[in-house]
Design a protein around this motif. Structure first.
Motif, PDB file in Angstrom:
ATOM      1  N   TYR A   1       3.386  -1.089 -12.948  1.00 61.09           N
ATOM      2  CA  TYR A   1       2.940  -1.748 -14.192  1.00 61.09           C
ATOM      3  C   TYR A   1       1.443  -2.070 -14.111  1.00 61.09           C
ATOM      4  N   ALA A   2       1.017  -2.591 -12.957  1.00 56.73           N
ATOM      5  CA  ALA A   2      -0.401  -2.955 -12.803  1.00 56.73           C
ATOM      6  C   ALA A   2      -1.290  -1.714 -12.810  1.00 56.73           C
ATOM      7  N   LEU A   3      -0.850  -0.658 -12.128  1.00 55.94           N
ATOM      8  CA  LEU A   3      -1.682   0.553 -12.069  1.00 55.94           C
ATOM      9  C   LEU A   3      -1.808   1.189 -13.447  1.00 55.94           C
ATOM     10  N   ALA A   4      -0.730   1.180 -14.213  1.00 59.65           N
ATOM     11  CA  ALA A   4      -0.718   1.900 -15.490  1.00 59.65           C
ATOM     12  C   ALA A   4      -1.119   1.022 -16.673  1.00 59.65           C
ATOM     13  N   PHE A   5      -1.220  -0.298 -16.474  1.00 59.74           N
ATOM     14  CA  PHE A   5      -1.499  -1.214 -17.571  1.00 59.74           C
ATOM     15  C   PHE A   5      -2.685  -0.717 -18.407  1.00 59.74           C
ATOM     16  N   PRO A   6      -2.633  -0.755 -19.720  1.00 57.88           N
ATOM     17  CA  PRO A   6      -1.631  -1.407 -20.569  1.00 57.88           C
ATOM     18  C   PRO A   6      -0.426  -0.532 -20.936  1.00 57.88           C
ATOM     19  N   GLN A   7      -0.331   0.627 -20.326  1.00 65.17           N
ATOM     20  CA  GLN A   7       0.803   1.495 -20.660  1.00 65.17           C
ATOM     21  C   GLN A   7       2.022   1.154 -19.824  1.00 65.17           C
ATOM     22  N   ARG A   8       3.184   1.463 -20.339  1.00 62.10           N
ATOM     23  CA  ARG A   8       4.386   1.511 -19.504  1.00 62.10           C
ATOM     24  C   ARG A   8       4.711   2.984 -19.317  1.00 62.10           C
ATOM     25  N   ILE A   9       4.958   3.387 -18.095  1.00 52.27           N
ATOM     26  CA  ILE A   9       5.242   4.797 -17.866  1.00 52.27           C
ATOM     27  C   ILE A   9       6.654   4.974 -17.303  1.00 52.27           C
ATOM     28  N   PRO A  10       7.275   6.089 -17.623  1.00 57.11           N
ATOM     29  CA  PRO A  10       8.664   6.290 -17.188  1.00 57.11           C
ATOM     30  C   PRO A  10       8.783   6.445 -15.671  1.00 57.11           C
ATOM     31  N   ASN A  11       9.944   6.130 -15.136  1.00 56.04           N
ATOM     32  CA  ASN A  11      10.218   6.360 -13.715  1.00 56.04           C
ATOM     33  C   ASN A  11      11.721   6.492 -13.525  1.00 56.04           C
ATOM     34  N   LYS A  12      12.086   6.825 -12.317  1.00 61.13           N
ATOM     35  CA  LYS A  12      13.519   7.007 -12.012  1.00 61.13           C
ATOM     36  C   LYS A  12      14.047   5.897 -11.113  1.00 61.13           C
ATOM     37  N   PHE A  13      13.356   4.750 -11.071  1.00 59.22           N
ATOM     38  CA  PHE A  13      13.836   3.643 -10.247  1.00 59.22           C
ATOM     39  C   PHE A  13      15.236   3.248 -10.724  1.00 59.22           C
ATOM     40  N   PRO A  14      16.088   2.772  -9.796  1.00 60.03           N
ATOM     41  CA  PRO A  14      17.408   2.287 -10.217  1.00 60.03           C
ATOM     42  C   PRO A  14      17.282   1.178 -11.268  1.00 60.03           C
ATOM     43  N   ARG A  15      18.226   1.110 -12.179  1.00 60.20           N
ATOM     44  CA  ARG A  15      18.211   0.108 -13.253  1.00 60.20           C
ATOM     45  C   ARG A  15      19.166  -1.029 -12.945  1.00 60.20           C
ATOM     46  N   TYR A  16      18.849  -2.200 -13.454  1.00 59.99           N
ATOM     47  CA  TYR A  16      19.782  -3.326 -13.359  1.00 59.99           C
ATOM     48  C   TYR A  16      20.870  -3.130 -14.403  1.00 59.99           C
ATOM     49  N   ASP A  17      22.092  -3.093 -13.954  1.00 55.87           N
ATOM     50  CA  ASP A  17      23.207  -2.779 -14.842  1.00 55.87           C
ATOM     51  C   ASP A  17      23.971  -4.063 -15.172  1.00 55.87           C
ATOM     52  N   LEU A  18      23.785  -4.551 -16.396  1.00 58.49           N
ATOM     53  CA  LEU A  18      24.416  -5.815 -16.797  1.00 58.49           C
ATOM     54  C   LEU A  18      25.930  -5.717 -16.902  1.00 58.49           C
TER      55      LEU A  18
ATOM     56  N   GLY B   1       0.815  -1.216   0.000  1.00 60.32           N
ATOM     57  CA  GLY B   1       0.000   0.000   0.000  1.00 60.32           C
ATOM     58  C   GLY B   1       0.848   1.266   0.000  1.00 60.32           C
ATOM     59  N   THR B   2       1.842   1.316   0.867  1.00 61.45           N
ATOM     60  CA  THR B   2       2.660   2.535   0.966  1.00 61.45           C
ATOM     61  C   THR B   2       3.520   2.724  -0.302  1.00 61.45           C
ATOM     62  N   GLN B   3       3.990   1.619  -0.863  1.00 61.95           N
ATOM     63  CA  GLN B   3       4.785   1.748  -2.095  1.00 61.95           C
ATOM     64  C   GLN B   3       3.899   2.187  -3.267  1.00 61.95           C
ATOM     65  N   ALA B   4       2.653   1.735  -3.263  1.00 64.40           N
ATOM     66  CA  ALA B   4       1.715   2.167  -4.311  1.00 64.40           C
ATOM     67  C   ALA B   4       1.470   3.670  -4.198  1.00 64.40           C
ATOM     68  N   LEU B   5       1.366   4.151  -2.962  1.00 63.04           N
ATOM     69  CA  LEU B   5       1.147   5.597  -2.785  1.00 63.04           C
ATOM     70  C   LEU B   5       2.368   6.398  -3.245  1.00 63.04           C
ATOM     71  N   GLU B   6       3.553   5.830  -3.099  1.00 62.69           N
ATOM     72  CA  GLU B   6       4.750   6.503  -3.632  1.00 62.69           C
ATOM     73  C   GLU B   6       4.666   6.597  -5.152  1.00 62.69           C
ATOM     74  N   VAL B   7       4.240   5.514  -5.789  1.00 59.33           N
ATOM     75  CA  VAL B   7       4.108   5.515  -7.255  1.00 59.33           C
ATOM     76  C   VAL B   7       3.064   6.557  -7.683  1.00 59.33           C
ATOM     77  N   ILE B   8       1.960   6.586  -6.960  1.00 60.06           N
ATOM     78  CA  ILE B   8       0.883   7.523  -7.303  1.00 60.06           C
ATOM     79  C   ILE B   8       1.337   8.965  -7.095  1.00 60.06           C
ATOM     80  N   ALA B   9       2.067   9.212  -6.005  1.00 59.68           N
ATOM     81  CA  ALA B   9       2.544  10.567  -5.731  1.00 59.68           C
ATOM     82  C   ALA B   9       3.480  11.068  -6.835  1.00 59.68           C
TER      83      ALA B   9
END
Ligand code: NAD
Ligand code: MG
Length: 384
Positions: free
Chosen positions: A271-288, A15-23
């Motif tokens: 992803y679930a909240l925005a489906f079917p869209q993908r929306i940009p974010n600043k989350f850290p990326r997995y760096d191969l 719930g709290t992480q969802a509110l961060e996404v929404i904010a």
């Protein structure tokens, strides 16, 4: 048009992480409902920040405090279990994020499905307990159920564009939890402080314990069965300690698709909240270019017997997953209160599965009865 979201279980980890996404996305989402069991302070704080249409505090003793704190706002305040179900049918919102933990989330989620709400489903126990009824209702009401659980979100993402193609099997990845590689002689002395320390994910207490016992993966196998209409032998579990591949789908041509990313629940939530869209974010990326070593191994079901019990429940079907889930909820409750040891949890679940009568095709009422029976039986064994 903004998507109007109802967050059921807004004070929890999801719930709290969802509110961060929404904010972060105020132009896309609006919060219309917030619910909490008893954390009145956080609920009040959330309500003041997001100004929803309604809040529910399930613990009725907390109602006066919440009511008073929100007196100067136009937020409607409700209390009690029944209120959860009523609010779930409100026409002021479009999508329910089902983020209550355990069997307690089932009734409100069912009401939301009946009311035609899109469901972003974190509460896996809902499908474990009554997957047939929930999925059938969803089909009837043409309600999409979009998984939030990271493994199921991964599978869902792998299936985009594959509607005509048959799944050969899905491969659920498991981190292995904090006790990967440990044996019963170690586990017998494990305390909740150790079990709550997950190496990759920071989650609520119940799912953290479930991850440590591998019951979480068992619940997820059953969740996958219902979400993706699979037979038990189409669901494989593989231990992948890095939690970078969140799960995979193998198609009839042998091709395997995987979804990858850093372990961060905000991604599947977004992803679930925005489906079917993908929306940009600043989350850290997995760096191969940095840590690119991924490891896989077979789960140790001799040590982590919960996984074997879950496979049994999955195969027997009917009310068996419901019985298993109920006994497990009591077992985790008992373990978190230092009433039973780590390995006793499995024992309790096994005994409930042996004791409570199997029903092949239960009605909803029979699911509720099996849940209560298994809970009472398990609680009686540990004098709760
Ligand atoms: P949590 O314990 O952190 O939060 C649970 C929420 O449900 C809280 O808001 C609490 O107030 C509410 N709640 C608890 N008991 C309730 C009751 N009896 N009636 C009404 N509300 C009640 O749990 P969480 O870790 O956020 O998990 C929520 C669900 O999401 C679980 O089903 C879990 O398996 C699933 N999930 C969680 C994660 C994660 O990373 N935390 C990942 C995948 C799936
Ligand atoms: Mg998961």
């Amino acid at each position: 048009m903004k998507k109007r979201i109802g967050i059921f279980g807004s004070t929890g980890s999801i719930g709290t992480q969802a509110l961060e996404v929404i904010a972060e996305n105020p132009d896309r989402f609006e919060v219309e409902i917030l619910t909490a069991y008893s954390n009145e302070n956080l609920l009040i704080q959330q309500a003041k920040k997001f100004n929803p249409n309604a809040v529910v505090i399930v613990n009725e003793a907390k109602y006066p405090v919440v009511k008073e704190a929100l007196a100067g706002t136009d937020v409607k305040v409700f209390a009690g279990e029944k209120a959860l179900e009523e609010v779930a049918t409100f026409d002021t919102y479009d999508m329910m994020l089902a983020a209550i933990v355990g069997f307690a989330g089932l009734k409100s989620t069912l009401k939301a499905v009946e009311a035609g709400k899109v469901i972003a489903l974190a509460n896996k126990e809902t499908l474990v307990v009554a997957g047939d009824i929930v999925m059938q209702k969803a089909v009837e009401k043409r309600v999409p159920i979009i998984p939030v659980d990271s493994e199921h979100s991964a599978i869902f993402q792998c299936l985009v564009g594959e509607t005509r193609n048959k799944i050969e099997k899905v491969i659920l990845t498991a981190s292995g939890g904090p006790f990967l590689g440990k044996k019963p002689n170690f586990l017998v002395n494990v305390k909740k402080e150790h079990a709550l320390q997950h190496p990759n994910w920071n989650m609520g207490a119940k799912i953290s314990v479930d991850s440590a016992t591998l019951m979480n993966k068992g619940l997820e196998m059953i969740e996958a069965k219902w979400l993706f209409n699979l037979n038990p032998d189409q669901i494989q579990v593989v231990v992948h300690p890095q939690s970078i591949i969140h799960s995979m789908v193998q198609f009839e041509d042998g091709s395997i698709k995987a979804q990858m990313g850093l372990p961060d629940m905000k991604l599947p939530i977004q992803y679930a909240l925005a489906f079917p869209q993908r929306i940009p974010n600043k989350f850290p990326r997995y760096d191969l270019s940095r840590a690119a070593s991924l490891h896989f191994e077979q789960p140790d079901i001799k040590t982590f017997r919960n996984l074997a019990l879950a496979v049994e429940a999955l195969k027997r079907g009917g009310n068996m997953p419901c019985i298993m889930n109920a006994a497990n909820e009591i077992a985790v409750y008992g373990f978190l209160r230092n009433r039973i040891g780590f390995l006793d949890m499995t024992e309790l679940v096994e005994r409930a599965m042996d004791k409570i009568k199997h029903i092949a095709q239960p009605t909803l009422e029979e699911y509720f009865e099996s849940d209560a029976e298994a809970r009472n039986f398990a609680a009686s064994l540990i004098n709760l």
